[in-house]
Motif scaffolding. Structure first.
Motif, PDB file in Angstrom:
ATOM      1  N   GLY A   1       0.832  -1.411  -0.404  1.00 59.46           N
ATOM      2  CA  GLY A   1       0.231   0.593  -0.080  1.00 59.46           C
ATOM      3  C   GLY A   1       1.111   1.351   0.269  1.00 59.46           C
ATOM      4  N   ASP A   2      -0.503   2.183   0.039  1.00 57.26           N
ATOM      5  CA  ASP A   2       1.010   3.917  -0.772  1.00 57.26           C
ATOM      6  C   ASP A   2       0.743   4.526   1.117  1.00 57.26           C
ATOM      7  OD1 ASP A   2       1.432   3.344  -2.562  1.00 57.26           O
ATOM      8  OD2 ASP A   2       0.225   4.045  -3.486  1.00 57.26           O
ATOM      9  N   GLU A   3       1.687   4.898   1.315  1.00 57.10           N
ATOM     10  CA  GLU A   3       1.380   5.583   3.292  1.00 57.10           C
ATOM     11  C   GLU A   3       2.587   6.939   3.059  1.00 57.10           C
ATOM     12  OE1 GLU A   3       0.055   6.273   6.327  1.00 57.10           O
ATOM     13  OE2 GLU A   3      -1.366   4.699   5.633  1.00 57.10           O
ATOM     14  N   THR A   4       1.794   8.146   3.561  1.00 58.48           N
ATOM     15  CA  THR A   4       2.208   9.548   4.285  1.00 58.48           C
ATOM     16  C   THR A   4       2.770   9.061   5.427  1.00 58.48           C
ATOM     17  OG1 THR A   4       1.151  10.351   2.455  1.00 58.48           O
ATOM     18  CG2 THR A   4       2.189  11.513   3.909  1.00 58.48           C
ATOM     19  N   GLY A   5       3.912   9.735   5.761  1.00 53.84           N
ATOM     20  CA  GLY A   5       4.750   9.657   6.905  1.00 53.84           C
ATOM     21  C   GLY A   5       5.457  10.795   7.127  1.00 53.84           C
ATOM     22  N   ALA A   6       5.964  11.232   8.554  1.00 55.13           N
ATOM     23  CA  ALA A   6       7.127  11.899   8.307  1.00 55.13           C
ATOM     24  C   ALA A   6       8.415  11.778   7.559  1.00 55.13           C
ATOM     25  CB  ALA A   6       7.834  12.225   9.826  1.00 55.13           C
ATOM     26  N   VAL A   7       9.688  12.881   7.931  1.00 52.09           N
ATOM     27  CA  VAL A   7      11.200  12.003   7.925  1.00 52.09           C
ATOM     28  C   VAL A   7      11.603  13.254   8.208  1.00 52.09           C
ATOM     29  CG1 VAL A   7      11.128  13.829   5.472  1.00 52.09           C
ATOM     30  CG2 VAL A   7      12.977  11.944   5.966  1.00 52.09           C
ATOM     31  N   TYR A   8      13.133  12.933   7.979  1.00 58.00           N
ATOM     32  CA  TYR A   8      14.366  13.857   9.625  1.00 58.00           C
ATOM     33  C   TYR A   8      15.444  13.131   9.195  1.00 58.00           C
ATOM     34  CZ  TYR A   8      12.560  10.530  12.920  1.00 58.00           C
ATOM     35  OH  TYR A   8      12.726   9.672  13.860  1.00 58.00           O
ATOM     36  N   GLY A   9      16.161  14.126   9.031  1.00 62.44           N
ATOM     37  CA  GLY A   9      17.564  14.312   9.147  1.00 62.44           C
ATOM     38  C   GLY A   9      18.724  14.678   9.440  1.00 62.44           C
ATOM     39  N   LEU A  10      19.810  14.169   8.550  1.00 63.06           N
ATOM     40  CA  LEU A  10      21.006  15.370   8.817  1.00 63.06           C
ATOM     41  C   LEU A  10      21.610  15.695   7.823  1.00 63.06           C
ATOM     42  CD1 LEU A  10      22.222  14.242  12.706  1.00 63.06           C
ATOM     43  CD2 LEU A  10      21.078  16.337  12.084  1.00 63.06           C
ATOM     44  N   GLY A  11      22.602  16.242   6.805  1.00 62.69           N
ATOM     45  CA  GLY A  11      23.364  16.291   6.363  1.00 62.69           C
ATOM     46  C   GLY A  11      24.547  17.685   5.973  1.00 62.69           C
ATOM     47  N   VAL A  12      25.692  17.043   5.128  1.00 61.74           N
ATOM     48  CA  VAL A  12      26.711  18.263   5.213  1.00 61.74           C
ATOM     49  C   VAL A  12      26.227  18.491   3.609  1.00 61.74           C
ATOM     50  CG1 VAL A  12      27.983  16.552   5.692  1.00 61.74           C
ATOM     51  CG2 VAL A  12      28.681  18.882   5.844  1.00 61.74           C
TER      52      VAL A  12
ATOM     53  N   ASP B   1       9.391   8.007   8.844  1.00 61.85           N
ATOM     54  CA  ASP B   1       8.732   7.356  10.147  1.00 61.85           C
ATOM     55  C   ASP B   1       7.007   6.691   9.155  1.00 61.85           C
ATOM     56  OD1 ASP B   1      10.438   6.617  11.733  1.00 61.85           O
ATOM     57  OD2 ASP B   1       9.672   8.689  12.699  1.00 61.85           O
ATOM     58  N   PHE B   2       6.549   6.019   9.051  1.00 62.99           N
ATOM     59  CA  PHE B   2       5.172   5.426   8.767  1.00 62.99           C
ATOM     60  C   PHE B   2       4.222   4.634   9.631  1.00 62.99           C
ATOM     61  CE2 PHE B   2       7.930   6.086   4.838  1.00 62.99           C
ATOM     62  CZ  PHE B   2       7.396   6.872   4.076  1.00 62.99           C
ATOM     63  N   ASP B   3       3.094   5.049  10.256  1.00 58.35           N
ATOM     64  CA  ASP B   3       2.292   4.637  10.619  1.00 58.35           C
ATOM     65  C   ASP B   3       1.014   3.993  10.390  1.00 58.35           C
ATOM     66  OD1 ASP B   3       3.925   5.447  13.154  1.00 58.35           O
ATOM     67  OD2 ASP B   3       2.250   7.260  13.143  1.00 58.35           O
ATOM     68  N   THR B   4       0.761   2.546  10.723  1.00 58.10           N
ATOM     69  CA  THR B   4      -0.681   1.893   9.867  1.00 58.10           C
ATOM     70  C   THR B   4      -0.334   1.739   8.395  1.00 58.10           C
ATOM     71  OG1 THR B   4      -1.604   3.958   9.665  1.00 58.10           O
ATOM     72  CG2 THR B   4      -2.355   3.126  11.812  1.00 58.10           C
ATOM     73  N   PHE B   5       0.472   1.590   8.907  1.00 59.78           N
ATOM     74  CA  PHE B   5       1.416   0.644   6.906  1.00 59.78           C
ATOM     75  C   PHE B   5       0.766  -0.225   6.478  1.00 59.78           C
ATOM     76  CE2 PHE B   5       3.958   0.518   3.273  1.00 59.78           C
ATOM     77  CZ  PHE B   5       4.025   1.868   3.144  1.00 59.78           C
ATOM     78  N   GLY B   6      -0.502   0.085   5.554  1.00 55.04           N
ATOM     79  CA  GLY B   6      -1.060  -1.365   5.521  1.00 55.04           C
ATOM     80  C   GLY B   6      -1.778  -2.162   6.288  1.00 55.04           C
ATOM     81  N   ILE B   7      -1.563  -2.581   7.080  1.00 60.10           N
ATOM     82  CA  ILE B   7      -2.256  -3.325   8.043  1.00 60.10           C
ATOM     83  C   ILE B   7      -2.189  -2.411   9.154  1.00 60.10           C
ATOM     84  CG2 ILE B   7      -2.413  -5.847   9.219  1.00 60.10           C
ATOM     85  CD1 ILE B   7      -0.184  -6.461   7.476  1.00 60.10           C
ATOM     86  N   PRO B   8      -3.143  -2.282  10.042  1.00 54.79           N
ATOM     87  CA  PRO B   8      -3.868  -0.896  10.879  1.00 54.79           C
ATOM     88  C   PRO B   8      -2.941  -1.709  11.928  1.00 54.79           C
ATOM     89  CG  PRO B   8      -5.616  -2.407   9.934  1.00 54.79           C
ATOM     90  CD  PRO B   8      -4.726  -2.885   9.455  1.00 54.79           C
TER      91      PRO B   8
ATOM     92  N   SER C   1       0.331  -1.605  12.505  1.00 56.32           N
ATOM     93  CA  SER C   1       1.844  -1.624  11.925  1.00 56.32           C
ATOM     94  C   SER C   1       2.053  -0.569  11.525  1.00 56.32           C
ATOM     95  CB  SER C   1       1.887  -2.742  10.805  1.00 56.32           C
ATOM     96  OG  SER C   1       1.131  -2.290   9.606  1.00 56.32           O
ATOM     97  N   ASP C   2       3.930  -0.378  11.644  1.00 55.22           N
ATOM     98  CA  ASP C   2       4.899   0.755  11.735  1.00 55.22           C
ATOM     99  C   ASP C   2       5.451   0.439  10.333  1.00 55.22           C
ATOM    100  OD1 ASP C   2       3.603   1.913  13.458  1.00 55.22           O
ATOM    101  OD2 ASP C   2       5.132   1.798  15.100  1.00 55.22           O
ATOM    102  N   LEU C   3       6.009   1.167   9.564  1.00 54.05           N
ATOM    103  CA  LEU C   3       7.337   0.881   8.261  1.00 54.05           C
ATOM    104  C   LEU C   3       8.427   2.275   9.125  1.00 54.05           C
ATOM    105  CD1 LEU C   3       7.241  -0.559   5.538  1.00 54.05           C
ATOM    106  CD2 LEU C   3       7.978   1.089   5.355  1.00 54.05           C
TER     107      LEU C   3
END
Length: 170
Positions: free
Chosen positions: A117-128, A146-153, A155-157
């Motif tokens: 399935g398709d899911e929208t979540g948050a992204v965070y990180g560091l770079g140089v 970070d994705f919550d309720t991915f594919g199956i209620p 469940s996280d991905l």
């Protein structure tokens, strides 16, 4: 005498001020990386990612703010038969200008397209990022999606990725 001149030349080079880089303006480029996905149960996997990015930065002296769109193909096979096909991200960046180098943090939204399935979540990180020469920048980024309720209620991905990127500033 030659050793003295060589030592003087090295000392003058080391004492020279770091050239200031103006990070203001649009940029676009390509990247390649490695993604490690942790899904529900045994649905974990890792693999190569590759894609393109485009953004705009605004240099306010020692602080640089910007926004970026990124699209990566993944083809990461997960245990249990799932496959992560793509990641797309809208990222806000805030960084510190170290002259030819820019250290920054990233926060935004991410979308993963998978066989689960398709899911929208948050992204965070560091770079140089490092300006090699006028208009060409190399960078490295670590990102966490970070994705919550991915594919199956209930469940996280999550996905950790490290990307090496080349950008062309306009």
């Amino acid at each position: 005498m030659k050793a003295g001149l060589l030592a003087l030349a090295v000392a003058a080079t080391l004492a020279a001020p770091v050239a200031a880089e103006d990070w203001t303006g649009p940029y676009a480029g390509l990247g390649v990386g490695r993604g490690d996905v942790d899904g529900p149960g045994a649905q974990d996997g890792d693999g190569t990612t590759y894609g393109f990015h485009a953004g705009y930065d605004y240099d306010m002296g020692s602080v640089v703010l910007g926004a970026e769109l990124e699209y990566n193909w993944a083809d990461i096979e997960l245990g249990g038969g799932g496959v992560v096909d793509t990641f797309s991200r809208l990222k806000l960046r805030a960084g510190y200008d170290f002259g030819p180098a820019l250290g920054y943090v990233v926060a935004g939204t991410s979308r993963a397209d998978t066989s689960l399935g398709d899911e929208t979540g948050a992204v965070y990180g560091l770079g140089v990022a490092y300006a090699l020469r006028d208009g060409i920048t190399l960078s490295g980024e670590w990102l966490r999606d970070d994705f919550d309720t991915f594919g199956i209620p209930r469940s996280d991905l999550t996905s950790d990725s490290f990307n090496l990127r080349a950008s062309f500033r306009f």
